[in-house]
Design a protein around this motif. Structure first.
Motif, short mmCIF file in Angstrom:
data_model
loop_
_atom_site.label_atom_id
_atom_site.label_comp_id
_atom_site.label_asym_id
_atom_site.label_seq_id
_atom_site.Cartn_x
_atom_site.Cartn_y
_atom_site.Cartn_z
N ARG A 39 -30.44 -19.14 -22.80
CA ARG A 39 -29.40 -19.97 -23.42
C ARG A 39 -29.51 -19.92 -24.95
O ARG A 39 -28.50 -19.77 -25.65
N LYS A 40 -30.72 -20.00 -25.47
CA LYS A 40 -30.90 -19.97 -26.93
C LYS A 40 -30.63 -18.58 -27.51
O LYS A 40 -30.10 -18.45 -28.61
N LYS A 59 -28.46 -16.43 -26.22
CA LYS A 59 -26.99 -16.32 -26.21
C LYS A 59 -26.38 -17.04 -27.41
O LYS A 59 -25.47 -16.54 -28.06
N SER A 60 -26.90 -18.21 -27.70
CA SER A 60 -26.38 -18.98 -28.83
C SER A 60 -26.64 -18.26 -30.15
O SER A 60 -25.77 -18.20 -31.01
N PHE A 98 -22.62 -15.93 -28.57
CA PHE A 98 -21.78 -16.15 -27.39
C PHE A 98 -21.15 -17.54 -27.37
O PHE A 98 -20.16 -17.75 -26.69
N THR A 99 -21.71 -18.50 -28.10
CA THR A 99 -21.15 -19.85 -28.09
C THR A 99 -20.08 -20.06 -29.16
O THR A 99 -19.34 -21.02 -29.10
N ASN A 100 -20.01 -19.17 -30.13
CA ASN A 100 -19.01 -19.27 -31.19
C ASN A 100 -17.88 -18.28 -30.90
O ASN A 100 -18.09 -17.07 -30.90
N LYS A 141 -17.99 -14.20 -31.24
CA LYS A 141 -17.87 -13.47 -29.98
C LYS A 141 -16.75 -12.44 -30.04
O LYS A 141 -16.89 -11.31 -29.58
#
Length: 190
Positions: A86-87, A89-90, A94-96, A100
């Motif tokens: 998760r970290k 990916k962030s 991937f979270t923005n 992305k």
């Protein structure tokens, strides 16, 4: 003085709209080149982000994972691995949504394989094809005719069909020591 003003008026009289025409015709070509350069730069940024993220994943796995089988099944493979992924990916973006889209990110895979001495941490990122419309609307065989060859087909596949898969592998040592660590001592010789 009078003659030079007359010549200047005559010389520049018919050239009034030249700058506007050049800007209108050359600006789209400049923007296309700028877009190509930005996409290449985006791939370089992605590779650097993956190197940093894989180092983070490897170091955190080295310091927080366990050798005990009970903890491996419950804590390491479920909680710790998911939190690291998760970290990662962030960090990669991937979270923005803007990042992305700019990096053409599709999916990320974090695989950790345990061995006797090393933990092999593999970070894989798949990107979407950039999809430049003016190239991708033509058939692959027509774009990559005889003089270009196999490299042209690979480039066309990346640009229009499959994107890229970038992989970073880190070998992380186990935290425990197989032999006892002995500090050197200062012995006096007689």
């Amino acid at each position: 003085m009078q003659i030079s003003k007359i010549l200047a008026r005559r010389f520049f009289k018919n050239k009034k709209g030249q700058t506007t025409v050049e800007v209108v015709l050359l600006l789209p070509i400049f923007l296309i080149f700028a877009l190509f350069i930005a996409k290449i730069f985006a791939l370089l940024v992605l590779v650097q982000k993956m190197e940093v993220a894989s180092f983070y994943a490897g170091r955190r796995w080295q310091l927080e994972s366990h050798r005990n089988v009970e903890f491996v099944k419950r804590w390491d493979n479920i909680v710790l691995r998911n939190d690291i992924e998760r970290k990662v990916k962030s960090y990669i973006g991937f979270t923005n949504p803007v990042t992305k889209k700019f990096l053409s990110l599709n999916k990320v895979t974090l695989n950790i394989e345990r061995t006797q001495l090393w933990n092999v941490v593999t970070l894989s990122v798949a990107t979407k094809p950039p999809g430049f419309g003016m190239i991708c609307k033509y058939d692959k065989r027509k774009v990559c005719k005889k003089p270009y060859g196999d490299k042209c087909f690979k480039g066309y596949n990346f640009m229009c069909e499959s994107g890229a898969k970038i992989e970073v592998i880190k070998y992380v040592p186990n935290r425990d020591r197989p032999i006892p660590f002995v500090l050197p001592t200062n012995k006096k010789m007689n």
